[in-house]
Design an enzyme around this catalytic site. Sequence first.
Site, PDB file in Angstrom:
ATOM      1  N   HIS A 226      50.612  35.965  46.497  1.00 13.70           N
ATOM      2  CA  HIS A 226      52.032  35.659  46.682  1.00 13.70           C
ATOM      3  C   HIS A 226      52.672  36.224  47.948  1.00 13.70           C
ATOM      4  O   HIS A 226      53.783  35.836  48.293  1.00 13.70           O
ATOM      5  CB  HIS A 226      52.878  36.127  45.493  1.00 13.70           C
ATOM      6  CG  HIS A 226      52.320  35.793  44.155  1.00 13.70           C
ATOM      7  ND1 HIS A 226      51.792  34.555  43.863  1.00 13.70           N
ATOM      8  CD2 HIS A 226      52.208  36.542  43.027  1.00 13.70           C
ATOM      9  CE1 HIS A 226      51.386  34.559  42.593  1.00 13.70           C
ATOM     10  NE2 HIS A 226      51.619  35.739  42.072  1.00 13.70           N
TER      11      HIS A 226
ATOM     12  N   ASP B  63      43.612  37.887  44.277  1.00 12.63           N
ATOM     13  CA  ASP B  63      42.871  38.939  43.577  1.00 12.63           C
ATOM     14  C   ASP B  63      42.577  38.579  42.123  1.00 12.63           C
ATOM     15  O   ASP B  63      41.516  38.937  41.596  1.00 12.63           O
ATOM     16  CB  ASP B  63      43.594  40.281  43.669  1.00 12.63           C
ATOM     17  CG  ASP B  63      45.053  40.231  43.247  1.00 12.63           C
ATOM     18  OD1 ASP B  63      45.544  39.168  42.843  1.00 12.63           O
ATOM     19  OD2 ASP B  63      45.711  41.285  43.334  1.00 12.63           O
TER      20      ASP B  63
END
Length: 492
Positions: free
Chosen positions: A80, A242
């Site tokens: 993000h 991730d």
Amino acid sequence: MQVVAGIDTGTQSTKVLCYDVSTKTVLMTVSAPHGMESRDDGTREQEAVWYLDAIRSCFAQIDPTIKSSIIAIGVSAQQHGFVPVGKDGEVLAPVKLWCDTSTKAQCDELTEKLGGEERVFSLLGNQILPGYTLSKILHLKQHRKEAYDKLAHILLPHDYINYYLTGEYTAEAGDASGSAFFDVKTKAWSREVLEAVDEKRDLYSLLPPLVKAGDAAGMVCEAAAKELGIPAGIPVSCGAGDNMAGAIGTGCVGKGDLTMSMGTSGTLFGYSDTCITDKQGRLAAFCSSTGGYLPLLCTMNCTITTESVRELFGYDVKKLDQLAAEAPIGCEGVTMLPFFNGERVPNLPHGKGVIAGLDMSNMKVQNIARSALESSIYAMKGGLDAFRELGFVPSRIILTGGGAKSAIWRQIACDVMQLPLAVPKVAESAAFGAALQALWTVAGGSIVDLAKEHVLFDESKSCEPDREAGVQYAQAYARYQGYVEAMTPLFK
């Protein structure tokens, strides 16, 4: 010796893991820290150069023999974040992070401009929430006009690291699906959503091309090879956010498995062949970085909760676990709302940490310690309920992250979720997942078969759920939910 390397650039540090493919051995894992700029308005930022400095520091710690044996590299990074890049590859402003809650006004503005939440959901399969990337672009436009005017490339952190390694601008569906300008149903960028940020400028043209899962983003360029001491020309896999890399590193690449990651944030995700969307907004409708989908719950506070309590009392981790073990299930009514960073699910960007239910008989350090452990799991139990409601049938929980090291926390998670629990032998799941994705890029074949071969589990840390404990936790969870509902109006 054939080595694949995985880079994982997280919130607090960058790690590099080197894995010997033939012996199925992690040769070494090294790390380097980076800081974070925080402000009272919810701002959480980092400088992109910190990521590159940390990567250079990590590779400087690796044995040259190992480095010379690297045949491929994969990159995982925190999702993000917005890395605004100019035409010559220069970074134009600090990177706003996933945990940045300062852009709520921009989220509301964009949602209204696009016709409301129903319309946004139809366009993206997700809502526009603080933390996602889209509102950060509008924030740059409104607050850093000079940088916005020079903007030539819109990148996520792992895209930027791939650019450093290869000199190529690329993206992939997994990480892109957390941007709030990517349609997960069609796996394509959304031009209409970007036009809500700027009707006069073609932001769509600033997006990198999407690389298919399993393909290479490019090859290590001469400049990066020289700086890091690795072979030039070796492939760099498409990379991943991730969570998507963590799915690979925990073997969560087929039906039935759910991975729970207990790191700074808490995440719960499972692999699906089909797109799973949640109108209630509990689960993010993400793509995987293996060609499928990865519906995901993300809470913004997990180990940050236990670390905050530990530091408050001046205890080490072992002492906190010991005290928590002395308290009963449900902490005698003491209930913590772990919204220290604000919260994403429920959507409470102005949320605060709360300790509720204290009285003269239960106000004990032991209860507060255990409530920190329990509350972080309660925050993710809502995600498990959502998975089931949407037709996902879980078979077990795969636990990873720093919280997986705690025996008491593992059993709490197992009992609250009422599912068998397994812990992978390789703890650094995102870095390992990035390395396995790199192996997949050079070896080809099935990612499911590759994961079965290389992702092994530590039988000494597996847990089975206690049904009686589950009944007690259900009561405590209901109390937790009641406090969340009561406090929500204060945190909107």
